[in-house]
Design an enzyme around this catalytic site. Structure first.
Site, PDB file in Angstrom:
ATOM      1  N   HIS A   1      16.976  49.759  84.558  1.00 25.64           N
ATOM      2  CA  HIS A   1      17.730  50.241  85.714  1.00 25.64           C
ATOM      3  C   HIS A   1      18.874  49.269  85.990  1.00 25.64           C
ATOM      4  O   HIS A   1      19.008  48.251  85.311  1.00 25.64           O
ATOM      5  CB  HIS A   1      16.855  50.470  86.949  1.00 25.64           C
ATOM      6  CG  HIS A   1      16.320  49.222  87.600  1.00 25.64           C
ATOM      7  ND1 HIS A   1      15.270  48.518  87.087  1.00 25.64           N
ATOM      8  CD2 HIS A   1      16.697  48.572  88.728  1.00 25.64           C
ATOM      9  CE1 HIS A   1      15.006  47.482  87.869  1.00 25.64           C
ATOM     10  NE2 HIS A   1      15.863  47.492  88.878  1.00 25.64           N
TER      11      HIS A   1
ATOM     12  N   ASN B   1      11.844  45.084  96.875  1.00 24.36           N
ATOM     13  CA  ASN B   1      13.216  45.448  97.237  1.00 24.36           C
ATOM     14  C   ASN B   1      13.360  46.968  97.317  1.00 24.36           C
ATOM     15  O   ASN B   1      13.258  47.668  96.320  1.00 24.36           O
ATOM     16  CB  ASN B   1      14.175  44.880  96.199  1.00 24.36           C
ATOM     17  CG  ASN B   1      15.623  45.263  96.464  1.00 24.36           C
ATOM     18  OD1 ASN B   1      15.975  45.734  97.542  1.00 24.36           O
ATOM     19  ND2 ASN B   1      16.468  45.059  95.462  1.00 24.36           N
TER      20      ASN B   1
ATOM     21  N   ASP C   1      18.614  41.912  87.666  1.00 25.91           N
ATOM     22  CA  ASP C   1      17.484  41.272  86.992  1.00 25.91           C
ATOM     23  C   ASP C   1      17.124  41.984  85.687  1.00 25.91           C
ATOM     24  O   ASP C   1      16.335  41.465  84.897  1.00 25.91           O
ATOM     25  CB  ASP C   1      16.258  41.180  87.913  1.00 25.91           C
ATOM     26  CG  ASP C   1      15.808  42.518  88.462  1.00 25.91           C
ATOM     27  OD1 ASP C   1      16.600  43.470  88.456  1.00 25.91           O
ATOM     28  OD2 ASP C   1      14.644  42.607  88.909  1.00 25.91           O
TER      29      ASP C   1
ATOM     30  N   HIS D   1      19.871  47.149  88.422  1.00 25.82           N
ATOM     31  CA  HIS D   1      19.829  45.865  89.132  1.00 25.82           C
ATOM     32  C   HIS D   1      20.027  44.706  88.156  1.00 25.82           C
ATOM     33  O   HIS D   1      19.651  44.787  86.983  1.00 25.82           O
ATOM     34  CB  HIS D   1      18.507  45.707  89.872  1.00 25.82           C
ATOM     35  CG  HIS D   1      18.373  46.623  91.054  1.00 25.82           C
ATOM     36  ND1 HIS D   1      17.172  46.864  91.680  1.00 25.82           N
ATOM     37  CD2 HIS D   1      19.304  47.354  91.735  1.00 25.82           C
ATOM     38  CE1 HIS D   1      17.356  47.712  92.689  1.00 25.82           C
ATOM     39  NE2 HIS D   1      18.639  48.029  92.739  1.00 25.82           N
TER      40      HIS D   1
ATOM     41  N   HIS E   1      11.923  53.044  92.824  1.00 25.67           N
ATOM     42  CA  HIS E   1      12.487  51.722  93.098  1.00 25.67           C
ATOM     43  C   HIS E   1      14.011  51.784  93.130  1.00 25.67           C
ATOM     44  O   HIS E   1      14.654  51.111  93.926  1.00 25.67           O
ATOM     45  CB  HIS E   1      12.029  50.734  92.027  1.00 25.67           C
ATOM     46  CG  HIS E   1      12.719  49.413  92.080  1.00 25.67           C
ATOM     47  ND1 HIS E   1      12.446  48.467  93.042  1.00 25.67           N
ATOM     48  CD2 HIS E   1      13.702  48.879  91.294  1.00 25.67           C
ATOM     49  CE1 HIS E   1      13.218  47.413  92.854  1.00 25.67           C
ATOM     50  NE2 HIS E   1      13.986  47.636  91.799  1.00 25.67           N
TER      51      HIS E   1
END
Length: 243
Positions: free
Chosen positions: A96, A190, A100, A98, A159
């Site tokens: 995804h 988150n 990280d 993000h 998420h």
């Protein structure tokens, strides 16, 4: 004799120091067969948080799933893989948008590694200023690399609007990314880009798709307990009731 003992103690002490320093930056654990989990660390809300990724050693090179969160570990991870397995990383898929998970995409593309995300992930990455992949997937995709096959699967928003999982049907390995929470997690983490009303339904889709997983890799924290999928579902159901 005393001098030898002193030298040995010094070497032991230095080894512990350097070992601890390495562990704080990059940890690699063997899962099973050619599968390895790598963990790097970064700060989130004042806490040092571990982020998990995975790589697979095939006879045609190494496949990486997500990139290190710690930007200083992009090259050290490649170096560690080369040293351990005498193979190069040939493919990297981010689950995804993000940072990280996508942070190393541009760097790895520059090293000649084929990088992939879904088109939805690319759209979000472009909008948010995140690193982007070279190749895009428009639908769930089956990859065959060497002796291994696996499928990307979008089970629905949870998420993040674009979160996918990676499923190894034959090996029964589910790489869940940040969609699936560790049994250590007290909440869903988150939720800034989350769909809390759909989260539980998305997890049920994963359960329907990925039958009887023997290993489940979570995005953060301890990944060794396969109850993580049920644990995530329970937290999602509780959150859904509150909303």
């Amino acid at each position: 004799m005393r001098a030898i003992t002193t030298v040995l103690l010094l070497l032991f002490f230095l080894n512990n120091i350097f070992g601890q320093k390495e562990d704080r930056h990059l940890k690699i654990s063997r899962l099973t067969g050619g599968f390895y989990v790598f963990t790097t660390f970064n700060s989130y809300k004042g806490n040092l948080i571990p982020a998990n990724g995975m790589y697979l050693v095939t006879n045609e090179g190494v496949v990486m799933f997500d990139t290190p969160w710690d930007t200083t570990q992009f090259q050290p991870l490649l170096d560690s893989i080369k040293t351990r397995h005498h193979k190069n990383v040939v493919l990297c898929i981010a689950t995804h948008f993000h940072e990280d998970k996508t942070g190393g995409l541009q760097y790895y593309s520059q090293q000649g590694i084929k990088t992939y995300t879904t088109r939805r992930t690319d759209e979000l990455s472009k909008k948010r200023g995140m690193k982007r992949a070279e190749f895009l997937m428009d639908k769930d995709t089956v990859f065959t690399v060497g002796q291994y096959s696996f499928q990307t699967y979008f089970p629905g928003a949870a998420h993040a609007p674009d979160n996918i999982i990676i499923w190894f049907e034959r090996e029964k390995i589910l790489y869940g990314g940040c969609l699936i929470k560790s049994v250590e997690a007290h909440d869903l983490g988150n939720l800034s880009d989350a769909n809390v009303k759909q989260y539980a339904a998305t997890i049920r889709n994963v359960q329907a798709k990925c039958k009887h997983p023997q290993y489940i890799i979570t995005g953060h924290d301890n990944w060794m307990d396969t109850n993580s999928l049920n644990h995530t579902l329970q937290m999602a159901q509780q959150l859904e009731k509150k909303n």
